[in-house]
Design a protein around this motif. Structure first.
Motif, PDB file in Angstrom:
ATOM      1  N   ALA A 135       0.812  -1.225   0.000  1.00  0.00           N
ATOM      2  CA  ALA A 135       0.000   0.000   0.000  1.00  0.00           C
ATOM      3  C   ALA A 135       0.835   1.259   0.000  1.00  0.00           C
ATOM      4  N   SER A 136       2.142   1.106   0.114  1.00  0.00           N
ATOM      5  CA  SER A 136       2.960   2.292   0.349  1.00  0.00           C
ATOM      6  C   SER A 136       4.421   1.986   0.040  1.00  0.00           C
ATOM      7  N   GLY A 137       5.223   3.015  -0.074  1.00  0.00           N
ATOM      8  CA  GLY A 137       6.679   2.904  -0.056  1.00  0.00           C
ATOM      9  C   GLY A 137       7.277   1.900  -1.022  1.00  0.00           C
ATOM     10  N   GLY A 172       7.036  -1.409  -1.231  1.00  0.00           N
ATOM     11  CA  GLY A 172       6.130  -2.423  -1.781  1.00  0.00           C
ATOM     12  C   GLY A 172       5.328  -1.876  -2.946  1.00  0.00           C
ATOM     13  N   VAL A 190      -2.594  -4.114   4.981  1.00  0.00           N
ATOM     14  CA  VAL A 190      -3.689  -3.829   5.919  1.00  0.00           C
ATOM     15  C   VAL A 190      -4.293  -2.445   5.672  1.00  0.00           C
ATOM     16  N   GLY A 248       6.344  -4.593   6.604  1.00  0.00           N
ATOM     17  CA  GLY A 248       7.231  -4.449   7.759  1.00  0.00           C
ATOM     18  C   GLY A 248       6.832  -3.269   8.604  1.00  0.00           C
ATOM     19  N   ILE A 300       5.019  -9.090  12.634  1.00  0.00           N
ATOM     20  CA  ILE A 300       4.912  -8.504  11.280  1.00  0.00           C
ATOM     21  C   ILE A 300       6.185  -8.805  10.487  1.00  0.00           C
ATOM     22  N   TYR A 310      13.549  -4.393  16.440  1.00  0.00           N
ATOM     23  CA  TYR A 310      13.585  -4.267  14.961  1.00  0.00           C
ATOM     24  C   TYR A 310      14.867  -4.927  14.446  1.00  0.00           C
ATOM     25  N   LEU A 341       7.408   4.653   6.530  1.00  0.00           N
ATOM     26  CA  LEU A 341       8.097   4.239   7.764  1.00  0.00           C
ATOM     27  C   LEU A 341       9.019   5.332   8.308  1.00  0.00           C
TER      28      LEU A 341
HETATM   29  N1  LIG Z   1      12.255   2.934   4.662  1.00  0.00           N
HETATM   30  C1  LIG Z   1      13.428   2.514   5.058  1.00  0.00           C
HETATM   31  O1  LIG Z   1      14.356   3.309   5.273  1.00  0.00           O
HETATM   32  C2  LIG Z   1      13.665   1.044   5.263  1.00  0.00           C
HETATM   33  C3  LIG Z   1      14.948   0.640   5.614  1.00  0.00           C
HETATM   34  C4  LIG Z   1      15.200  -0.704   5.798  1.00  0.00           C
HETATM   35  C5  LIG Z   1      14.196  -1.637   5.633  1.00  0.00           C
HETATM   36  N2  LIG Z   1      12.946  -1.222   5.293  1.00  0.00           N
HETATM   37  C6  LIG Z   1      11.919  -2.256   5.130  1.00  0.00           C
HETATM   38  O2  LIG Z   1      11.217  -2.052   3.927  1.00  0.00           O
HETATM   39  C7  LIG Z   1       9.936  -2.677   4.028  1.00  0.00           C
HETATM   40  C8  LIG Z   1       8.900  -1.737   3.469  1.00  0.00           C
HETATM   41  O3  LIG Z   1       8.797  -0.598   4.307  1.00  0.00           O
HETATM   42  P1  LIG Z   1       8.671   0.886   3.748  1.00  0.00           P
HETATM   43  O4  LIG Z   1       9.899   1.583   4.134  1.00  0.00           O
HETATM   44  O5  LIG Z   1       8.238   0.894   2.348  1.00  0.00           O
HETATM   45  O6  LIG Z   1       7.543   1.453   4.735  1.00  0.00           O
HETATM   46  P2  LIG Z   1       5.999   1.751   4.502  1.00  0.00           P
HETATM   47  O7  LIG Z   1       5.464   2.027   5.849  1.00  0.00           O
HETATM   48  O8  LIG Z   1       5.832   2.778   3.440  1.00  0.00           O
HETATM   49  O9  LIG Z   1       5.448   0.348   3.949  1.00  0.00           O
HETATM   50  C9  LIG Z   1       5.238  -0.754   4.783  1.00  0.00           C
HETATM   51  C10 LIG Z   1       3.887  -1.353   4.440  1.00  0.00           C
HETATM   52  O10 LIG Z   1       3.703  -2.534   5.227  1.00  0.00           O
HETATM   53  C11 LIG Z   1       2.347  -2.555   5.615  1.00  0.00           C
HETATM   54  N3  LIG Z   1       2.122  -3.388   6.789  1.00  0.00           N
HETATM   55  C12 LIG Z   1       2.453  -3.116   8.079  1.00  0.00           C
HETATM   56  N4  LIG Z   1       2.004  -4.097   8.876  1.00  0.00           N
HETATM   57  C13 LIG Z   1       1.383  -5.000   8.089  1.00  0.00           C
HETATM   58  C14 LIG Z   1       0.715  -6.221   8.322  1.00  0.00           C
HETATM   59  N5  LIG Z   1       0.566  -6.695   9.569  1.00  0.00           N
HETATM   60  N6  LIG Z   1       0.194  -6.890   7.277  1.00  0.00           N
HETATM   61  C15 LIG Z   1       0.296  -6.401   6.016  1.00  0.00           C
HETATM   62  N7  LIG Z   1       0.915  -5.238   5.730  1.00  0.00           N
HETATM   63  C16 LIG Z   1       1.441  -4.544   6.753  1.00  0.00           C
HETATM   64  C17 LIG Z   1       2.013  -1.086   5.899  1.00  0.00           C
HETATM   65  O11 LIG Z   1       0.608  -0.845   5.913  1.00  0.00           O
HETATM   66  C18 LIG Z   1       2.731  -0.387   4.768  1.00  0.00           C
HETATM   67  O12 LIG Z   1       1.901  -0.209   3.629  1.00  0.00           O
HETATM   68  C19 LIG Z   1       9.748  -3.032   5.498  1.00  0.00           C
HETATM   69  O13 LIG Z   1       9.968  -4.411   5.681  1.00  0.00           O
HETATM   70  C20 LIG Z   1      10.841  -2.219   6.182  1.00  0.00           C
HETATM   71  O14 LIG Z   1      11.270  -2.788   7.396  1.00  0.00           O
HETATM   72  C21 LIG Z   1      12.663   0.087   5.101  1.00  0.00           C
END
Ligand SMILES: NC(=O)c1ccc[n+]([C@@H]2O[C@H](COP(=O)([O-])OP(=O)(O)OC[C@H]3O[C@@H](n4cnc5c(N)ncnc54)[C@H](O)[C@@H]3O)[C@@H](O)[C@H]2O)c1
Length: 253
Positions: free
Chosen positions: A16-18, A20, A39, A93, A114, A156, A193
């Protein structure tokens, strides 16, 4: 443009975001049929529309990766609609910003469930299909914080270290199959995030000093690496973790 994923079916969690969302859109652009789940209903609908705008077939489902029955229903619905599953991106995540001594059980469970249990549920649910057809790609989104610790991020860190090792464990257990299991470990990327933290110019400056490339990552920077590991160009890469971090892991600056 080259369409590496024509006739391939991909599931992207946390779409839904970022990161993914960026990965789902790129898979659609490159010819894949895409199941997106999350979600966050509103964000998921925006992603579905973006994937459809690429001309790709898209199935969108509300799925909490912590709930085994929802995960299995998503896998079943994907099989029903598209007939197979070639690619799974375990991206959903969450973060944690609580000092270790103040962590309560609920927050520990939320982060671990998660970031780790969801990966377990989804990977286990798709593997029978991948084993039957002797083809598959699993890409897990971990973090450089699974390899170095950050203040207030101990659980984390624990979860992402576990996700890295789950990647390696699944890779070994898929011995003999044409199934690749790898991880992408992002550094600092501007997404849902991190947007609060990166709304603070002092924090941005702090990170820029730690990133040799001197820029914060974009979701597409990570998505391109995910697509590479999901492609047949990466067919001899197995159990690996690819740091996509602008060089952060090269230095202790
Ligand atoms: N942004 C960063 O700097 C960064 C750095 C290292 C790792 N990550 C990892 O990248 C991945 C994506 O995160 P992002 O940065 O795009 O953040 P984000 O918050 O934009 O995306 C995370 C998505 O996961 C979804 N989510 C959360 N809990 C959930 C659940 N129980 N079931 C289904 N979906 C769920 C959220 O609704 C959200 O859409 C994560 O695993 C995060 O740990 C991000």
């Amino acid at each position: 443009m080259c369409k590496r994923f024509e006739n391939k079916v991909a599931i992207v969690t946390g779409a839904a975001s970022g990161i993914g969302r960026a990965a789902a859109v790129l898979f659609g652009r490159e010819g894949a049929k895409v199941t997106v789940c999350d979600v966050n209903e509103a964000g998921l609908e925006e992603t579905r529309a973006l994937v459809a705008a690429e001309g790709a077939e898209c199935l969108s489902m509300i799925v909490d990766v912590r709930k085994q029955e929802q995960v299995e229903a998503c896998v079943a619905a994907t099989l029903e609609k598209f007939g197979t599953i070639d690619i799974l991106v375990n991206n959903a995540g969450t973060g944690q910003f609580v000092p270790f001594a103040m962590m309560d059980n609920e927050e520990y469970d939320r982060v671990m469930d998660i970031n780790v249990r969801g990966m377990f549920f989804f990977s286990r649910a798709v593997l029978p299909t991948m084993m039957d057809k002797d083809y598959g790609k699993i890409v897990n989104v971990t973090s450089i914080m699974g390899e170095v610790a950050g203040q207030g991020q101990s659980i984390y860190n624990t979860s992402k270290g576990a996700a890295k090792m789950m990647t390696q464990g699944i890779a070994v257990d898929c011995s003999g199959y044409h199934i690749n299991v790898n991880a992408v470990a992002p550094g600092m990327v501007l997404t849902g995030l991190t947007k609060n933290m990166l709304g603070d110019p002092d924090q941005v400056q702090y990170f820029l000093e730690k990133i040799p490339m001197r820029r914060i990552g974009e979701p597409e920077d990570i998505a391109h690496a995910i697509l590479f590991l999901a492609s047949d160009q990466a067919s001899y890469i197995h159990g690996a973790t690819l740091h996509v971090d602008g060089g952060m892991m090269c230095t202790r600056m």
